[in-house]
Design a protein around this motif. Structure first.
Motif, PDB file in Angstrom:
ATOM      1  N   GLY A  63      -3.417  -8.280  48.155  1.00 50.61           N
ATOM      2  CA  GLY A  63      -2.999  -9.137  47.052  1.00 50.61           C
ATOM      3  C   GLY A  63      -2.867 -10.597  47.397  1.00 50.61           C
ATOM      4  O   GLY A  63      -2.664 -11.429  46.498  1.00 50.61           O
ATOM      5  N   LEU A  64      -2.983 -10.952  48.650  1.00 53.92           N
ATOM      6  CA  LEU A  64      -2.915 -12.355  49.041  1.00 53.92           C
ATOM      7  C   LEU A  64      -4.242 -13.046  48.745  1.00 53.92           C
ATOM      8  O   LEU A  64      -5.291 -12.407  48.637  1.00 53.92           O
ATOM      9  CB  LEU A  64      -2.569 -12.486  50.529  1.00 53.92           C
ATOM     10  N   ALA A  65      -4.199 -14.363  48.637  1.00 50.48           N
ATOM     11  CA  ALA A  65      -5.386 -15.116  48.285  1.00 50.48           C
ATOM     12  C   ALA A  65      -6.461 -14.974  49.361  1.00 50.48           C
ATOM     13  O   ALA A  65      -6.167 -14.925  50.555  1.00 50.48           O
ATOM     14  CB  ALA A  65      -5.033 -16.589  48.091  1.00 50.48           C
ATOM     15  N   GLY A  66      -7.706 -14.905  48.921  1.00 52.77           N
ATOM     16  CA  GLY A  66      -8.825 -14.807  49.839  1.00 52.77           C
ATOM     17  C   GLY A  66      -9.804 -13.744  49.405  1.00 52.77           C
ATOM     18  O   GLY A  66      -9.425 -12.666  48.946  1.00 52.77           O
ATOM     19  N   ARG A 115      -2.718 -10.990  37.625  1.00 53.77           N
ATOM     20  CA  ARG A 115      -1.631 -11.646  38.356  1.00 53.77           C
ATOM     21  C   ARG A 115      -0.318 -10.885  38.168  1.00 53.77           C
ATOM     22  O   ARG A 115       0.477 -10.758  39.103  1.00 53.77           O
ATOM     23  CB  ARG A 115      -1.488 -13.100  37.891  1.00 53.77           C
ATOM     24  N   TYR A 116      -0.086 -10.396  36.951  1.00 57.59           N
ATOM     25  CA  TYR A 116       1.136  -9.643  36.711  1.00 57.59           C
ATOM     26  C   TYR A 116       1.112  -8.315  37.460  1.00 57.59           C
ATOM     27  O   TYR A 116       2.134  -7.884  38.013  1.00 57.59           O
ATOM     28  CB  TYR A 116       1.327  -9.387  35.217  1.00 57.59           C
ATOM     29  N   MET A 117      -0.048  -7.662  37.507  1.00 57.87           N
ATOM     30  CA  MET A 117      -0.144  -6.406  38.237  1.00 57.87           C
ATOM     31  C   MET A 117       0.180  -6.623  39.715  1.00 57.87           C
ATOM     32  O   MET A 117       0.917  -5.828  40.322  1.00 57.87           O
ATOM     33  CB  MET A 117      -1.540  -5.813  38.090  1.00 57.87           C
ATOM     34  N   ASN A 124       4.811  -6.942  48.431  1.00 64.00           N
ATOM     35  CA  ASN A 124       4.630  -7.698  47.200  1.00 64.00           C
ATOM     36  C   ASN A 124       3.978  -9.036  47.537  1.00 64.00           C
ATOM     37  O   ASN A 124       4.601  -9.897  48.147  1.00 64.00           O
ATOM     38  CB  ASN A 124       5.979  -7.923  46.507  1.00 64.00           C
ATOM     39  N   PRO A 125       2.699  -9.230  47.152  1.00 66.68           N
ATOM     40  CA  PRO A 125       1.997 -10.451  47.551  1.00 66.68           C
ATOM     41  C   PRO A 125       2.544 -11.703  46.899  1.00 66.68           C
ATOM     42  O   PRO A 125       2.421 -12.797  47.453  1.00 66.68           O
ATOM     43  CB  PRO A 125       0.551 -10.177  47.118  1.00 66.68           C
ATOM     44  N   TYR A 126       3.139 -11.567  45.706  1.00 68.59           N
ATOM     45  CA  TYR A 126       3.703 -12.750  45.064  1.00 68.59           C
ATOM     46  C   TYR A 126       4.882 -13.285  45.865  1.00 68.59           C
ATOM     47  O   TYR A 126       5.001 -14.477  46.119  1.00 68.59           O
ATOM     48  CB  TYR A 126       4.132 -12.441  43.631  1.00 68.59           C
ATOM     49  N   ARG A 155      -7.120   0.225  43.610  1.00 69.33           N
ATOM     50  CA  ARG A 155      -6.925   0.990  44.845  1.00 69.33           C
ATOM     51  C   ARG A 155      -5.453   1.021  45.245  1.00 69.33           C
ATOM     52  O   ARG A 155      -4.990   1.995  45.850  1.00 69.33           O
ATOM     53  CB  ARG A 155      -7.780   0.408  45.978  1.00 69.33           C
ATOM     54  N   TRP A 156      -4.728  -0.043  44.909  1.00 69.59           N
ATOM     55  CA  TRP A 156      -3.271  -0.008  45.158  1.00 69.59           C
ATOM     56  C   TRP A 156      -2.647   1.145  44.371  1.00 69.59           C
ATOM     57  O   TRP A 156      -1.773   1.853  44.866  1.00 69.59           O
ATOM     58  CB  TRP A 156      -2.645  -1.345  44.767  1.00 69.59           C
ATOM     59  N   GLY A 157      -3.115   1.336  43.140  1.00 73.56           N
ATOM     60  CA  GLY A 157      -2.629   2.455  42.352  1.00 73.56           C
ATOM     61  C   GLY A 157      -3.100   3.793  42.889  1.00 73.56           C
ATOM     62  O   GLY A 157      -2.330   4.761  42.954  1.00 73.56           O
ATOM     63  N   LEU A 158      -4.356   3.869  43.291  1.00 72.77           N
ATOM     64  CA  LEU A 158      -4.882   5.123  43.837  1.00 72.77           C
ATOM     65  C   LEU A 158      -4.127   5.538  45.096  1.00 72.77           C
ATOM     66  O   LEU A 158      -3.815   6.724  45.286  1.00 72.77           O
ATOM     67  CB  LEU A 158      -6.372   4.965  44.161  1.00 72.77           C
ATOM     68  N   ASP A 159      -3.843   4.564  45.958  1.00 70.63           N
ATOM     69  CA  ASP A 159      -3.115   4.874  47.198  1.00 70.63           C
ATOM     70  C   ASP A 159      -1.773   5.531  46.888  1.00 70.63           C
ATOM     71  O   ASP A 159      -1.363   6.495  47.556  1.00 70.63           O
ATOM     72  CB  ASP A 159      -2.881   3.596  48.011  1.00 70.63           C
ATOM     73  N   TRP A 160      -1.078   5.005  45.873  1.00 68.30           N
ATOM     74  CA  TRP A 160       0.243   5.560  45.551  1.00 68.30           C
ATOM     75  C   TRP A 160       0.115   6.938  44.912  1.00 68.30           C
ATOM     76  O   TRP A 160       0.918   7.829  45.179  1.00 68.30           O
ATOM     77  CB  TRP A 160       1.010   4.612  44.641  1.00 68.30           C
TER      78      TRP A 160
END
Length: 849
Positions: A208-211, A128-130, A138-140, A223-228
């Motif tokens: 990052g959204l629910a689902g 959740r913190y990531m 930012n999904p939060y 993958r969010w990290g890999l993309d960057w």
């Protein structure tokens, strides 16, 4: 904060250390998350005076009876604020349950749990913190930020050339972004998925959204990290090292408000030149690019291995860039430090051999080489391993900020897996040598603390515990098992301050509430799962620039020259959460949850699962926003659930109808209901008749806005304090261990955050099954939403007839009582409802069944 250390234990004795009127003379520190039955289990007793003890008792939290006597053993003497300390070893006690430790002097631990599943869901919780640290979208916040990054500096192109490097994670709880920490974080997330896939769920989409999206959330995050990383290494020759600099620290702000660099919404992106950099007064001491290139290559290579079967084009790009990054490390050996801005602080990385060792092993894994070619790769990896056999901080007991990073040499573990014979033994011996060096310092104190109190000491602790874990798993050597556990326990409460260092984990214990974070300080957003930096030496703290505490220090009694920790947003040195530290902890939590213990006792084999374990694992259940809302639709069973807050006028009528039909139901009651003397006889009757009794919140709080569901109206602390109070009220009537297993939210209205907080508290969120009007039995005639009992019953019967599965697996919710303004009471028709559904062949079971 110390007032939140104990849950049910408050029922019998309110320990002196929970009040401010009397200060403690001694305390017992434990792992607030709990212990697995067959793992080491050690607590620490510490006295602020020169008193001593010979033993203490382990008590069952339900009966308050002693179940095991724990010898105090050796006196370890002074440490930090304590004048005397002992290690309380109860490893030999295996029985699952809820317990607390009580010493003869009255010192008492918080309640803790022993169970195989004590760490279940913890790794997912820290994700959740990531997600909250994501840059770009930012999904939060459900909003975008830093979409204009960035303008180049020091590159082969003209300075201020625009390049798209939006994405990735903010580094700590500020908005700087470093390739070195992001690559390390990405690798740990991928390794956690590779090694412990069962530790992770699929409740979020790639954005990052629910689902659910068909892949584990940890892979979405990786993958969010890999993309960057691909954006920061966009061509074979271009490698960028950093986005933003310490001008970021000018002010606290929400991410989308960031514009402090003098070029609109853009931030500077620093090219990895291998030369000293710094736009203002201060410069780093960079000597090459291998430290960054090696980390990038390793992360991309591991990403390729895990993704190549499902996304071939993307995986091939990862492989190509992993190879080009590796070549950059070969061509420019040396350390690539981050660039300072207006302050003298930067990541002073002084080593690179560990990064290139891991990168070499992952290149071998990518190529799939065998025979002579594999031997050449292994020889190259051994070359780097011999250049840095032990991570230097373990020998030196100190370091400058991120001087030897990452804090564990991952390459040794991955290389050892590829080796056999003497070479494997030698590489594992490097791990052992590092552990022994730290152990020499640790064995002198009761906390087994040998990790230095420098900036990010919790990151070092996490990394060191992971090294101990890898060494134990790969070598079979168990001699450091207690030491490994002590470092893990430290993170979750077995430390002088008695606090977990992870925001919100566990939910019902003492954890950070006022971290150095704009999210919490400006908006009171919970930063669930974030690992804070951790304690520093008193001498370091006293010399730091710009630290001011804004609240009284609740840990004042436990500060010392040995180490200082503050839960205060003004202390950026000890209480700032970090993205990379959290990612490393996610790996460790997954390992602790899913590791195979060396010698599982025969007594634990073939033990049938209880109803709650079946509830958690049921693949046929239906969930919504993290709560179970329906059971198995293939079985003709349903559960009757009744909630109670203000009114209990239907209680006896309901109990009589249930008794007549031999039905056991489930009752979820608020603290307000449980503490009304007039309701006590009814509650006792329900317990005696075998109905399930569970929590419904203490004060019947509204958790989220009626019209904007994702808008929370309570903080994490308010949630857990209220739930804790509900548990205390429940414990007067029923087994608290049963009561805390399931939680039905007040107003039956919640978010996925509430579900996550519930899981972190060791419980499971449930709610009624939608489709009928049973839950509308509280409405009164003057309301537009009013539904008569006839209309409610008609909706139930109609649903049962019209739907293929009928009411199979239903959680049918009603209320124990209603306002006097409603004279048409649904509960008076319960006998009719039970008769009709029995005739249809339905079996009624408690919701935990």
């Amino acid at each position: 904060m110390l007032s939140r250390l104990v849950l049910i234990a408050l029922l019998v004795i309110r320990p002196s250390f929970l009040t401010r009127s009397t200060e403690p003379s001694a305390v017992i520190r434990i792992n607030l998350l709990g212990y697995r039955p067959d793992s080491p289990k050690i607590a620490v007793w510490g006295s602020l005076t020169d008193q001593s003890i010979t033993h203490c008792q382990l008590l069952d939290e339900q009966t308050n009876r002693a179940v095991y006597q724990v010898s105090a053993g050796r006196a370890y003497g002074q440490y930090g604020p304590f004048q005397q300390t002992y290690r309380l070893n109860f490893t030999a006690f295996h029985k699952p349950g809820r317990y607390y430790l009580l010493a003869a002097d009255g010192a008492r631990s918080p309640v803790f749990r022993i169970g195989e599943d004590v760490y279940k869901g913890a790794a997912d919780f820290c994700l959740r913190y990531m997600r909250q640290q994501r840059s770009g979208f930012n999904p939060y916040l459900k909003d975008s930020c830093h979409t204009h990054d960035g303008y180049t500096m020091y590159g082969p192109m003209p300075d201020s050339t625009h390049i798209d490097v939006s994405g990735g994670w903010h580094d700590a709880s500020d908005y700087l972004q470093y390739v070195t920490t992001s690559a390390n974080a990405t690798y740990h997330l991928l390794a956690a998925l590779r090694d412990f896939p069962a530790a992770f769920s699929d409740t979020h989409q790639a954005n990052g959204l629910a689902g659910s999206n068909g892949q584990a959330d940890v892979l979405d995050e990786a993958r969010w990290g890999l993309d960057w990383l691909l954006k920061m290494h966009p061509t074979d020759q271009w490698l960028f090292n950093q986005l933003g600099d310490d001008r970021d620290h000018i002010s606290m702000r929400i991410p989308k408000e960031d514009s402090v660099y003098g070029k609109g919404a853009e931030r500077p992106v620093y090219f990895a030149t291998g030369q000293p950099q710094g736009l203002f007064k201060y410069k780093n001491r960079a000597t090459g690019v291998a430290s960054t290139a090696g980390k990038v290559s390793s992360a991309l290579a591991l990403g390729y291995q895990l993704i190549r079967k499902n996304d071939v084009p993307y995986a091939n790009k990862l492989r190509q860039r992993a190879q080009s990054a590796y070549r950059s490390g070969i061509n420019k050996p040396g350390n690539c430090q981050t660039a300072p801005g207006r302050a003298p602080y930067f990541y002073e990385e002084d080593n690179y051999a560990d990064d290139m060792e891991l990168a070499t092993v992952e290149q071998l894994n990518v190529t799939g080489a065998t025979g002579t070619q594999a031997g050449s790769w292994q020889k190259a990896a051994l070359y780097y391993a011999l250049k840095e056999p032990v991570t230097p901080w373990m020998i030196n007991d100190t370091a400058r900020h991120y001087q030897w990073y990452p804090f564990v040499n991952v390459g040794h573990a991955e290389l050892a897996k590829r080796l056999s014979g003497g070479n494997r033994k030698n590489v594992l011996g490097f791990y052992k040598l590092g552990i022994e060096n730290v152990w020499k310092r640790a064995q002198q104190n009761a906390f087994y603390r040998g990790v230095p109190f420098i900036w990010c000491s919790n990151n070092l602790t996490t990394s060191f515990a992971t090294q101990c874990f890898w060494y134990r798993q790969l070598s079979g050597d168990q001699q450091f098992a207690d030491f490994e556990q002590a470092n893990f326990d430290w993170l979750f409460g077995c430390n002088p301050w008695g606090t977990s260092f992870v925001y919100g984990l566990p939910a019902t214990a003492d954890t950070p509430t006022d971290p150095h974070s704009a999210f919490t300080h400006l908006k009171q957003y919970p930063i669930d799962g974030g690992l804070v930096d951790g304690p520093v030496r008193g001498s370091i703290y006293s010399k730091l620039i710009g630290i001011t505490l804004h609240e009284p220090d609740e840990y004042a009694l436990f500060q010392s020259s040995v180490a200082v920790y503050h839960d205060d947003y003004g202390d950026y040195s000890t209480n700032e959460p970090t993205m990379d530290g959290t990612a490393s902890l996610i790996y460790l939590l997954a390992a602790k949850d899913k590791e195979r213990l060396s010698t599982p006792p025969k007594r634990r084999r073939n033990v049938p699962e209880g109803p709650v374990e079946r509830l958690r694992k049921s693949p046929s259940a239906t969930y919504f926003k993290g709560a179970k809302i329906r059971g198995d639709t293939a079985q003709r069973r349903l559960s009757l659930v009744f909630t109670g807050d203000e009114f209990a006028d239907g209680g006896l009528t309901i109990a009589r109808a249930l008794g007549k039909h031999h039905v056991r139901a489930s009752f979820f009651l608020t603290g307000r209901f449980l503490t009304k003397p007039a309701f006590a006889p009814l509650i006792k009757q329900l317990v005696q008749e075998g109905h399930y009794i569970g929590p419904h919140s203490d004060q019947h709080l509204l958790y989220c806005d009626w019209t904007k569901r994702d808008s929370l109206l309570v903080s994490h602390q308010q949630f857990r304090d209220d739930l804790q109070a509900n548990y205390l009220a429940l414990a007067r009537f029923t087994d608290p261990q049963q009561a805390i297993r399931l939680f039905l939210p007040p107003y039956e209205w919640y978010t996925d955050s509430i579900a996550a907080w519930t899981e972190a508290a060791g419980a499971h969120l449930i709610n009624y099954t939608p489709g009928t009007l049973s839950h509308a039995d509280y409405t009164i005639p003057k309301e537009r939403a009013y539904r008569s009992s006839a209309a409610i019953l008609a909706s139930i019967y109609a649903y049962e007839q019209q739907k293929t599965a009928g009411l199979n697996g239903f959680i049918l919710l009603m209320h124990m009582g209603t306002s006097p303004a409603r004279t048409d009471k649904l509960y008076t028709h319960l006998d009719e409802l039970l008769s009709r559904l029995h005739q249809k062949g339905y079996q009624f079971v408690r919701v935990d069944e």
